[in-house]
Design a protein around this motif. Sequence first.
Motif, PDB file in Angstrom:
ATOM      1  N   ILE A  93       0.724  -0.975  -0.146  1.00  0.00           N
ATOM      2  CA  ILE A  93      -0.076  -0.039   0.067  1.00  0.00           C
ATOM      3  C   ILE A  93       1.118   1.190  -0.032  1.00  0.00           C
ATOM      4  CG2 ILE A  93      -1.967   1.263   1.178  1.00  0.00           C
ATOM      5  CD1 ILE A  93      -2.562  -1.466   2.757  1.00  0.00           C
ATOM      6  N   SER A  94       1.027   2.039  -1.028  1.00  0.00           N
ATOM      7  CA  SER A  94       1.665   3.286  -1.278  1.00  0.00           C
ATOM      8  C   SER A  94       0.677   4.288  -0.468  1.00  0.00           C
ATOM      9  CB  SER A  94       1.809   3.743  -2.659  1.00  0.00           C
ATOM     10  OG  SER A  94       2.577   2.601  -3.371  1.00  0.00           O
ATOM     11  N   LEU A  95       1.230   4.500   0.766  1.00  0.00           N
ATOM     12  CA  LEU A  95       0.640   5.700   1.443  1.00  0.00           C
ATOM     13  C   LEU A  95       0.704   7.120   1.001  1.00  0.00           C
ATOM     14  CD1 LEU A  95       1.166   4.289   5.138  1.00  0.00           C
ATOM     15  CD2 LEU A  95      -0.879   4.067   3.588  1.00  0.00           C
ATOM     16  N   THR A  96       1.709   7.552   0.466  1.00  0.00           N
ATOM     17  CA  THR A  96       1.897   8.895  -0.062  1.00  0.00           C
ATOM     18  C   THR A  96       3.087   8.646  -1.118  1.00  0.00           C
ATOM     19  OG1 THR A  96       2.716  11.019   0.816  1.00  0.00           O
ATOM     20  CG2 THR A  96       3.708   9.290   1.915  1.00  0.00           C
ATOM     21  N   ASP A  97       2.983   9.914  -1.865  1.00  0.00           N
ATOM     22  CA  ASP A  97       4.139  10.007  -2.873  1.00  0.00           C
ATOM     23  C   ASP A  97       5.190  11.149  -2.262  1.00  0.00           C
ATOM     24  OD1 ASP A  97       3.171   8.273  -4.671  1.00  0.00           O
ATOM     25  OD2 ASP A  97       1.644   9.738  -5.564  1.00  0.00           O
ATOM     26  N   ASP A 109       0.575  16.419  -7.034  1.00  0.00           N
ATOM     27  CA  ASP A 109      -0.633  16.831  -6.168  1.00  0.00           C
ATOM     28  C   ASP A 109      -0.822  15.520  -5.157  1.00  0.00           C
ATOM     29  OD1 ASP A 109      -3.133  17.604  -4.933  1.00  0.00           O
ATOM     30  OD2 ASP A 109      -4.379  17.155  -6.510  1.00  0.00           O
ATOM     31  N   PHE A 110      -0.678  16.079  -3.872  1.00  0.00           N
ATOM     32  CA  PHE A 110      -0.663  14.952  -2.574  1.00  0.00           C
ATOM     33  C   PHE A 110      -2.157  15.000  -2.213  1.00  0.00           C
ATOM     34  CE2 PHE A 110       3.784  17.052  -2.258  1.00  0.00           C
ATOM     35  CZ  PHE A 110       3.919  16.095  -3.123  1.00  0.00           C
ATOM     36  N   ASN A 111      -3.027  15.501  -2.679  1.00  0.00           N
ATOM     37  CA  ASN A 111      -4.543  15.528  -2.468  1.00  0.00           C
ATOM     38  C   ASN A 111      -5.122  14.223  -2.741  1.00  0.00           C
ATOM     39  OD1 ASN A 111      -4.319  18.303  -1.109  1.00  0.00           O
ATOM     40  ND2 ASN A 111      -4.994  19.140  -3.292  1.00  0.00           N
ATOM     41  N   ASN A 135      -3.567   6.660  -4.820  1.00  0.00           N
ATOM     42  CA  ASN A 135      -4.932   7.417  -5.337  1.00  0.00           C
ATOM     43  C   ASN A 135      -6.259   5.987  -5.208  1.00  0.00           C
ATOM     44  OD1 ASN A 135      -4.383   6.020  -7.549  1.00  0.00           O
ATOM     45  ND2 ASN A 135      -4.623   7.422  -9.014  1.00  0.00           N
ATOM     46  N   GLY A 136      -5.731   4.944  -4.840  1.00  0.00           N
ATOM     47  CA  GLY A 136      -6.615   4.011  -4.744  1.00  0.00           C
ATOM     48  C   GLY A 136      -6.672   3.000  -5.799  1.00  0.00           C
ATOM     49  N   ASP A 137      -5.855   3.157  -7.114  1.00  0.00           N
ATOM     50  CA  ASP A 137      -5.708   2.407  -8.147  1.00  0.00           C
ATOM     51  C   ASP A 137      -5.163   1.334  -7.634  1.00  0.00           C
ATOM     52  OD1 ASP A 137      -6.890   4.121 -10.086  1.00  0.00           O
ATOM     53  OD2 ASP A 137      -5.074   4.776 -10.926  1.00  0.00           O
TER      54      ASP A 137
END
Length: 345
Positions: free
Chosen positions: A54-58, A76-78, A282-284
């Motif tokens: 699970i990638s929690l953030t970029d 964009d981190f939103n 982003n949930g992909d």
Amino acid sequence: MRERIYKIRADLLSLKRLRGLNLGRKLRYLANAIVGEVFRIRLFGSLGLRLVEISLTDRCQCRCIHCYTAPKAEGDFNTELTTQEVFWLLDDIVKIGGTEIIFSGGEPLLRYDILDLVSYAHKRGLVVRLITNGVLLNESLIKNLKRAGLSWCSISIDSPHAEEHDRFRRYEGCFENAVNGLLLLVKHNIPCSIIAVARKEIIYNGELEDIVKLGMQLGVTVVRINFPVPIGRYKDLDDQVLNLEERNEVRKLLQYGIVTMESPKEETKCTAAVTKLNVMTNGDITPCVFVPLPYGKIHQHKLSEIWKAMDDYVKEYKIKGQCPMCDPFLRGKLFDAIEQKNLKF
């Protein structure tokens, strides 16, 4: 003989990742691991999906030359999953029989809720792993991560020399933080590993082997070696892809019992969409962090449906010995599929 002893030690230490799980979860994990890692058979039900990354953030403090999340790291981190969305995802993973998750990024320790996420996953009976650059690790955080239920922690090392590692990561002091983090993980009895990318320059100058030796000196459980993949900042750099001779040169390091890799033999196929899948920020949902082909979103599809749909990926894109993104023909097919969104559920 020393390497054999170290391999036995590493195998025993690896089992520590199962601490805190009940007997049933431990047995399911071991069965999953045998089917997935030894036989690499794609199944459904309780012995199907084993691992979800699970990638929690970029977001990340570093700007690594080989970063696979770039250029998203400057974007964009939103679109990051909320705490509750990650909780729902973890529930879904447990529901379909998954036994292990990896929190990665970007840099997952930049998430303010990382301790809550680790704790929730552990309470749901999952083996919880973390991949970090080590910049934020300190003794207090490591104690809290262990208390929350962290089972394993991996830290990236790109050179055994501090100056070169920091230059490659474009972050001064990164090497010192990473090494100190590994020492603290060993001190607090948390299984840990070094992740190293087998770049051509460090294969030929001997630094890759020196990274393995560094891991042995630090007392880490495993040194995980990945082959370079032309994605992110390596996009279209096919000259970075290892040829057969270079891949086999890297495989010689398996003589050190501490070393693991996705394709230890040329006839080995990777486990993407066989025992594992990846969830992007982003949930992909994709087969792997290196394969940006989405098979659905966690907000729109059941994880079980997405897992079944990924059977097509295994049939169409699997090659032996390396990632399909390293093969120009298959990479073209993958990008065409991404463009066309010709996916069925």
